[in-house]
Design a protein around this motif. Structure first.
Motif, PDB file in Angstrom:
ATOM      1  N   GLU A 208       1.362  -5.308   2.027  1.00  0.00           N
ATOM      2  CA  GLU A 208       1.859  -4.301   2.367  1.00  0.00           C
ATOM      3  C   GLU A 208       2.145  -4.127   3.465  1.00  0.00           C
ATOM      4  O   GLU A 208       2.389  -2.748   3.717  1.00  0.00           O
ATOM      5  N   ASN A 393      -0.729   4.124  -4.284  1.00  0.00           N
ATOM      6  CA  ASN A 393      -0.382   3.091  -3.937  1.00  0.00           C
ATOM      7  C   ASN A 393      -2.377   3.631  -3.344  1.00  0.00           C
ATOM      8  O   ASN A 393      -3.210   3.687  -2.751  1.00  0.00           O
ATOM      9  N   PHE A 397      -5.790   2.277  -3.736  1.00  0.00           N
ATOM     10  CA  PHE A 397      -6.675   1.410  -2.513  1.00  0.00           C
ATOM     11  C   PHE A 397      -8.111   2.768  -2.089  1.00  0.00           C
ATOM     12  O   PHE A 397      -9.410   2.054  -1.782  1.00  0.00           O
TER      13      PHE A 397
END
Ligand SMILES: NC(=O)c1ccc[n+]([C@@H]2O[C@H](COP(=O)([O-])OP(=O)(O)OC[C@H]3O[C@@H](n4cnc5c(N)ncnc54)[C@H](O)[C@@H]3O)[C@@H](O)[C@H]2O)c1
Length: 413
Positions: A208, A393, A397
């Motif tokens: 990331e 994303n 997450f």
């Protein structure tokens, strides 16, 4: 006006001559209106790779700023890991260069808006590198969309499936890769400091700090292709994701399966990327009058049979006398159920063998550098597509539905 508008060829430098940079350089050899005059990369062996891709010797450096100082450079290709895009694009725009920036345009939402400001402040041409936007098959798909032949489309599905170590970005480390041949400190730039790590340098998509995993790598192509066809390049209103890391457990930060359901005002879009099955990359538009599928450089349109039909199934539970009465009346009310019209026939379109949308996409960019006319995949388009990837994303997450707050320019849970 850019300097190139008055000269014959657009002179450009390639910043980043890794996998994509070299692909772009090879494609640029087919474009007579442009000429690469310098290459930049942090890893010395990629100077040679870049020269080989261009096909002749030319100056190479690790320092992109020295190239931006050159008056004879009109434009730059930015084909570096995503966390580096913002800084290089800002510096290139400030130096008066036009920019072909690889996808996804931004590493995060703030980076994207900073890049929009840089392009606007300095009046530069910026095209993002999701090449499907210039693909002739996608242009045909857009014509079909605009013709209304699909009817009402409330659902679009995009898939990207791979099943190999290469597909999962487990790229080999070249034998000469070390701290002497690679400028590791500049690679990290604003990312957290850490000791030299060749796996992070070559497999940056897994982490990331530098990439965005499957969404930044692959969703962005699906979203850009869909937005080009529908003409709706806004940020999705909402996103929810699921998935998991099932197989490639090599210390990466991202899942190897992600599915995201996006809400747009007129339709829903479901995207899935899976590194555990090679299902290809189809995008399918499901309309009330037809189904359109793009797969590679081939498009198929299959009409739905929308001719009126008498009820069949539920009549199983009717006695014969009521059935015949209903059917007699139905046929009296629908005398001509005739043949399907010609527009309702299935059709397939394929690009010619060897067709490259990368060449076409670069040609669009170089033409815009010369003409100063806008490009479709400009900084706003690219920013919005990248935000769609960041939403996928974030939803994954955070484990919740996320929304785009356009006024605040923020993704919110
Ligand atoms: N459009 C497409 O289909 C497509 C395909 C592949 C990659 N990409 C995009 O292209 C970009 C590069 O990906 P890649 O696969 O080529 O990665 P890569 O790791 O193969 O190459 C990146 C290169 O950038 C260099 N680099 C990093 N920071 C630099 C800096 N500050 N100055 C000069 N060079 C620098 C590295 O040394 C490396 O050689 C990414 O944004 C990626 O998402 C797009």
């Amino acid at each position: 006006m850019g300097q190139a508008a008055t000269t014959e060829k657009v002179r450009f430098a390639a910043i980043g001559t890794g996998t994509r940079g070299c692909e772009l350089l090879r494609a640029s050899r087919q474009i007579e209106t442009a000429e690469c005059v310098a290459i930049v990369d942090l890893y010395d062996s990629r100077h040679d790779a870049g020269r080989e891709a261009v096909g002749h010797d030319l100056p190479a450096t690790r320092d992109y700023r020295s190239i931006l100082d050159r008056k004879d450079v009109d434009a730059v290709f930015v084909a570096v890991p995503d966390h580096q895009h913002r800084r290089i694009v800002e510096d290139a725009c400030a130096a008066g260069k036009d920019v072909y920036c690889e996808k996804p345009m931004s590493h995060n939402v703030d980076d994207g808006f900073a890049m929009v400001r840089a392009v606007e402040r300095h009046g530069r041409v910026l095209q993002v590198g999701s090449q499907r936007v210039s693909n002739i098959v996608y242009t045909r798909a857009r014509e079909i969309w605009q013709s209304g032949a699909l009817g009402d489309v409330c659902f679009i599905e995009g898939v990207s499936g791979r099943n190999s170590a290469s597909g999962a970005w487990v790229y080999p480390i070249p034998p000469d890769a070390n701290e002497q041949t690679i400028d590791w400190k500049t690679f990290l730039v604003d990312a957290p400091q850490r000791p030299f790590d060749a796996a992070r340098f070559f497999r940056w998509r897994c982490f990331e700090d530098y990439g965005e995993g499957l969404s930044g790598d692959l969703f962005v192509h699906l979203l850009s292709g869909i937005a080009f066809i529908t003409g709706a390049s806004d940020v999705p209103q909402k996103a929810q994701s699921t998935g998991g890391l099932f197989r490639w457990k090599d210390g990466r930060d991202f899942p190897d399966l992600i599915e995201t359901l996006y809400e747009y005002p007129g339709y829903r879009v479901a995207l899935r990327c899976n590194l555990n099955n090679a299902s290809g990359e189809p995008i399918t538009f499901y309309g009330t009058k037809g189904t359109m599928m793009l797969n590679g450089n081939t498009l198929t349109f299959v009409p739905q049979d929308t001719r009126p039909q008498p009820e069949g199934y539920s009549l199983i539970g009717w006695p014969e006398r009521l059935k015949s009465q209903y059917l007699a009346q139905w046929h009296a009310e629908h005398p001509a159920t005739g043949q399907l019209s010609e527009q309702a026939l299935s059709s397939t379109y394929s690009a010619p063998q060897g067709y490259s949308d990368v060449v076409d996409h670069e040609a669009v960019f170089f033409e815009a550098v010369r003409s100063r006319k806008p490009v479709v995949e400009d900084v706003h388009f690219g920013n919005n597509m990248a935000i769609g990837c960041h939403m996928a994303n974030d939803a994954y997450f955070r484990g919740t539905t996320v929304r785009w707050n356009a006024a605040a320019k923020k993704i919110e849970a």
